[in-house]
Scaffold this motif. Structure first.
Motif, short mmCIF file in Angstrom:
data_model
loop_
_atom_site.label_atom_id
_atom_site.label_comp_id
_atom_site.label_asym_id
_atom_site.label_seq_id
_atom_site.Cartn_x
_atom_site.Cartn_y
_atom_site.Cartn_z
N GLU A 84 0.81 -1.21 0.00
CA GLU A 84 0.00 0.00 0.00
C GLU A 84 0.85 1.27 0.00
O GLU A 84 0.38 2.35 -0.36
CB GLU A 84 -0.94 0.00 1.21
CG GLU A 84 -1.98 -1.11 1.16
CD GLU A 84 -2.94 -1.03 2.33
OE1 GLU A 84 -2.84 -0.05 3.11
OE2 GLU A 84 -3.77 -1.94 2.47
N ARG A 106 -2.75 9.53 1.10
CA ARG A 106 -4.11 9.08 0.89
C ARG A 106 -4.85 9.13 2.23
O ARG A 106 -4.22 9.07 3.28
CB ARG A 106 -4.13 7.65 0.34
CG ARG A 106 -3.28 7.45 -0.90
CD ARG A 106 -3.13 5.97 -1.21
NE ARG A 106 -2.25 5.74 -2.35
CZ ARG A 106 -1.85 4.52 -2.74
NH1 ARG A 106 -2.24 3.45 -2.07
NH2 ARG A 106 -1.05 4.40 -3.78
N GLU A 107 -6.17 9.16 2.16
CA GLU A 107 -6.93 9.15 3.42
C GLU A 107 -6.69 7.86 4.18
O GLU A 107 -6.73 7.82 5.42
CB GLU A 107 -8.41 9.35 3.12
CG GLU A 107 -8.74 10.74 2.64
CD GLU A 107 -10.25 10.97 2.51
OE1 GLU A 107 -10.96 10.65 3.48
OE2 GLU A 107 -10.68 11.43 1.45
N SER A 108 -6.38 6.75 3.43
CA SER A 108 -6.13 5.46 4.09
C SER A 108 -4.80 5.45 4.83
O SER A 108 -4.53 4.52 5.61
CB SER A 108 -6.14 4.33 3.06
OG SER A 108 -5.15 4.54 2.06
N ASP A 109 -3.97 6.47 4.62
CA ASP A 109 -2.69 6.54 5.34
C ASP A 109 -2.87 7.02 6.77
O ASP A 109 -1.90 7.03 7.54
CB ASP A 109 -1.72 7.47 4.60
CG ASP A 109 -1.29 6.94 3.24
OD1 ASP A 109 -1.38 5.71 3.05
OD2 ASP A 109 -0.87 7.74 2.38
N HIS A 355 -8.80 -6.59 0.15
CA HIS A 355 -8.91 -5.30 -0.53
C HIS A 355 -10.10 -5.33 -1.48
O HIS A 355 -10.54 -6.38 -1.94
CB HIS A 355 -7.65 -4.99 -1.32
CG HIS A 355 -6.52 -4.53 -0.47
ND1 HIS A 355 -6.25 -3.21 -0.24
CD2 HIS A 355 -5.58 -5.23 0.22
CE1 HIS A 355 -5.19 -3.10 0.54
NE2 HIS A 355 -4.77 -4.32 0.84
N GLN A 359 -12.96 1.92 -1.92
CA GLN A 359 -12.39 2.08 -0.59
C GLN A 359 -13.41 1.66 0.45
O GLN A 359 -14.55 2.14 0.48
CB GLN A 359 -11.98 3.53 -0.37
CG GLN A 359 -11.27 3.73 0.96
CD GLN A 359 -10.71 5.13 1.07
OE1 GLN A 359 -10.58 5.82 0.08
NE2 GLN A 359 -10.42 5.55 2.30
N ASP A 362 -13.65 1.64 7.53
CA ASP A 362 -12.81 0.98 8.51
C ASP A 362 -13.59 0.08 9.45
O ASP A 362 -13.03 -0.84 10.05
CB ASP A 362 -12.03 2.02 9.33
CG ASP A 362 -11.01 2.76 8.48
OD1 ASP A 362 -10.57 2.18 7.45
OD2 ASP A 362 -10.66 3.90 8.82
#
Length: 800
Positions: A84, A106-109, A355, A359, A362
């Motif tokens: 990722e 990224r927002e996922s970070d 995955h 997106q 969470d």
């Protein structure tokens, strides 16, 4: 860390609280514990670390430093190995300071990041456990205020995010997708169809969602995201903010109704909560000028453009965010990502991650399956040991009917060669390897020669030898490998070709001595194996598959030039020449004297000696005295004596010598005196005169005997008888020449090979008297002339 200018790609807000943890000299301190950054920007997370200089009486050295966000059973995953973060992270370390740089955020970070270092000591590892919390957010446009005009509405806009951004940042503003201006805010006249978006300068690729500024005296709706992807059966949240004038027409403004819709006809908007297709699946969650539409158990038919509308107590006080949010609903399309630990090459620790193309929120729960049996309910599934026979897949809890594809190690590959059959040198050959695997296998080709790798790993299943050579023959191994395992198979390649230039050798090497055993060997690389022919010059010696020619007892006659030929059905080729040089000691020499014949005092004589030898002989001349060899007289093949005297007479020995031996021959040289020569000449003259006289008398006698007798003549009986007797029995008397032993030097000088046992001296020639005996009286009346009796000299050599 300090905030870096937006133009260089850093947009962060730091809570600069230093956290220090120390345990007996081991510690990690973070410069900031909380960082807020904008999507698409680059952030630096910094720490310093210390450790004791010695530990357990050994100097301490740092072996590894890394940042991580995931840990399982004591195994920490270096971010640099996480797919990722692939290509987006750097670990910048030096002087006990390390900075994690993450680009293209990224927002996922958004996560808690921790630093860890290990040393050369078995227990010398340390983690800064507090960590740094990173929040990645997006931008949105917010209306600060507006003024009513007759034909347009003037508004002041600001660029905001969920975290407080630094005041010094500069923004780029876009109006109807066209760059309009730069600045901290944007004020302008906006018509009801105007769309506006913003971005941090330097990060123009990461704009906020476009907002339609449609208001009357501050009436507006802005959407957090204009596009959302979700999967069937899941729940999605669609968010917006709205504004309105607090007072209008001398009345305070209050909101009376908020709702979301997708259908509108003749000014009538259908609240989704009343739509039977959404019955029981939608919620409208509003507060503080924010509204969220939550749709659960999504269906593909839910894909649509969703818009927000609110109404107030003001006459005509309703407003719609006309841009809307596009929702795409699809199958989860889950994928399992497999990642192996790189911190320890021998470790089999593996992490599986579920995955989706969209997106995922969470809060979702997952179900993991090993060989179709449920084994876990976390987003990440960790494996300590891999079994090549195992398979894994995942699903979202409650959405088990939409599982991910199964992942598994490669199955034993199948290998093939094309073209099949006989492979000729120079042709193009393709090796193909294929294996059933998920993730797809990488293939590596090896040749069995110390496991030499002939092709780097790749996803290509083919290995092409465009012009195959004889050296390419052998066994090839194909290895198929993915993150879950490795397997291999092999195939043999045999290349046929004409013989290569033969190599020839002789054994033993070095000098070849006469009489020794010698082996000549011819070998040539060929497939099929070659047949060999040995030649000496143009004469064939041997033919056969062995290529070995043996001479059991070599002789000098075997010297010469040898070569061999190798051939098979594809061609033939000759070797280079091999010169065989047989060496031997000198053979007994042959000697000669020049001039030949008599050797007289005062003349010049040349003695020549030659011997067959390899290497060529060196010659030495000696004169012997009895049986003793005295000092050398000369060296070289030719020995010349000028102005010869009697003292030069005697035995001469020629010796031929090389590195392998020697041989010699003796000759006797006799020299005659000058007066002896005159005596010999006189004796020869006397002998010649006697011989000529005898021949003359014989001829005369024969002439007389042929004449006819006179008829009147009558011979006396006794005379006739005497005559007949005289004719028939003529007595021939010879003068005897006696050879006596000489007391002085020999008359002749003779050159002859001297026998070592020969010790006799030369003999002297002596002439004796010459006696003439008359025959009986001739008969009367016979014609008389000269005496018819022939005189002969008889040379008699008395017995020695």
């Amino acid at each position: 860390m300090s905030v870096t200018a937006a133009a260089s790609g850093f947009v962060v807000l730091l809570l600069t609280v230093t956290v220090v943890q120390c345990e007996n000299g081991w510690d990690v301190s973070y410069t900031s514990t909380e960082i807020c950054a904008v999507r698409g920007s680059t952030v630096d997370i910094t720490c310093t670390y210390t450790y004791p200089s010695t530990f357990n009486n050994h100097d301490t050295t740092v072996q590894e430093t890394f940042w991580f966000i995931k840990e399982s059973n004591g195994i920490h995953v270096d971010l640099r190995t996480d797919p990722e973060y692939s290509g987006r992270v750097e670990n910048l370390c030096g002087n006990n300071k390390c900075t994690l740089r993450i680009s293209n955020l990224r927002e996922s970070d958004s996560a808690v990041y921790k630093f860890r270092f290990t040393t050369n000591h078995p227990t010398g590892s340390f983690t800064g456990s507090a960590g740094v919390t990173l929040s990645v957010t997006d931008l949105h446009v917010q209306v600060r205020g507006s003024v009513k005009y007759d034909f347009s509405i003037w508004s002041e806009l600001s660029c905001q995010s969920s975290c407080l951004l630094p005041d010094h940042l500069n923004y780029v503003w876009y109006k109807n997708q066209q760059k309009k201006k730069e600045g901290a805010s944007y004020s302008d006249y906006f018509y009801p169809t105007t769309s506006v978006s913003c971005a941090v300068k330097g990060l123009e690729d990461f704009r906020s969602p476009s907002m339609l500024v449609r208001s009357q005296n501050g009436w507006s709706v802005s959407y957090t995201s204009t596009e959302i992807c979700a999967f069937r059966g899941s729940t999605v949240n669609i968010n917006c903010t709205y504004t309105y004038p607090s007072r209008l027409n001398h009345l305070d403004t209050t909101v009376q109704k908020t709702f979301w819709f997708i259908k509108e006809s003749n000014g009538i908007y259908v609240d989704l909560r009343t739509d039977p297709e959404y019955s029981g699946r939608v919620e409208n969650l509003c507060g503080n000028n924010k509204c969220t539409l939550r749709i659960s158990n999504l269906r593909e038919s839910d894909s649509a453009v969703y818009k927000f509308r609110f109404t107030t107590n003001q006459p005509g006080g309703s407003f719609t965010g006309s841009a809307g949010v596009t929702l795409s609903v699809t199958d989860p399309q889950l994928q399992v990502h497999v990642r192996r630990s790189t911190a320890n090459p021998s470790s089999t620790w593996t992490e599986l991650t579920c995955h989706s193309r969209c997106q995922l929120p969470d809060h979702l729960s997952y179900v993991w399956y090993n060989n179709n049996k449920p084994v876990g309910r976390k987003k990440y599934f960790h494996l300590r040991h891999l079994n090549p026979e195992d398979s894994y897949h995942c699903a979202i809890e409650g959405q088990e009917r939409f599982p991910s594809p199964t992942v598994y190690a490669p199955k034993p590959p199948s290998v093939s060669v094309s073209p099949s059959g006989e492979i000729m040198e120079g042709s193009s050959v393709t090796l193909t390897c294929s294996s059933d695997a998920n993730p797809a296998a990488n293939y590596t080709w090896y040749k069995r020669s110390g496991d030499k790798q002939v092709q780097p790993p790749s996803e290509e299943t083919q290995f092409v030898l465009s012009s195959i050579r004889s050296s390419d023959s052998g066994k090839y191994y194909c290895t198929a490998e993915n993150e879950l395992g490795r397997t291999s198979a092999n195939i043999s390649i045999t290349v046929t070709y004409a013989p290569k230039p033969p190599s020839v050798s002789v054994s033993p090497s070095g000098e070849i001595m006469e009489g020794s055993s010698v082996t000549l060997t011819c070998s040539s690389d060929a497939n099929p194996a070659a047949n060999y022919t040995w030649y000496k010059e143009n004469r064939t010696l041997l033919q056969g598959p062995e290529g070995v020619y043996r001479l059991s007892s070599i002789s000098s006659g075997d010297s010469g030039v040898y070569s061999c030929k190798s051939e098979n059905q594809y061609g033939r080729i000759n070797s280079t020449s091999l010169h065989l040089d047989v060496q031997y000691a000198p053979k007994p020499p042959s000697v000669s004297v020049s001039p030949s014949g008599e050797i007289m005092e005062g003349s010049s004589v040349t003695l020549t000696c030659s011997s067959d030898a390899n290497p060529a002989a060196h010659y030495t001349w000696y004169k012997r005295s009895g049986d003793k060899q005295v000092q050398p007289k000369a060296s070289g093949q030719i020995f010349t004596i000028t102005d010869i005297t009697s003292e030069h007479g005697g035995k001469y020995q020629c010796e031929a010598q090389n590195t392998h031996g020697r041989s010699n021959t003796t000759l006797h040289l006799t020299v005659g005196a000058a007066w002896r020569s005159a005596l010999i000449g006189s004796a020869a003259a006397v002998f010649l005169a006697v011989t000529l006289l005898s021949v003359f008398l014989l001829i005369r006698k024969k002439r007389n005997s042929h004449q006819s007798a006179d008829p009147g003549d009558r011979l006396d009986h006794s005379e006739q008888r005497l005559q007949n007797q005289s004719e028939e029995n003529c007595d021939l008397n010879y003068a005897s020449v006696h050879f006596m032993k000489s007391e002085t030097d020999p008359i002749y000088s003779n050159v002859r090979s001297a026998d070592p046992s020969e010790h006799k001296e030369a003999e002297e020639v002596v002439y004796t008297s010459v006696k003439f005996n008359r025959s009986a009286p001739r008969t009367r009346g016979q014609d008389t002339g000269e005496d018819p009796a022939a005189l002969y000299s008889t040379v008699q050599k008395p017995a020695v």
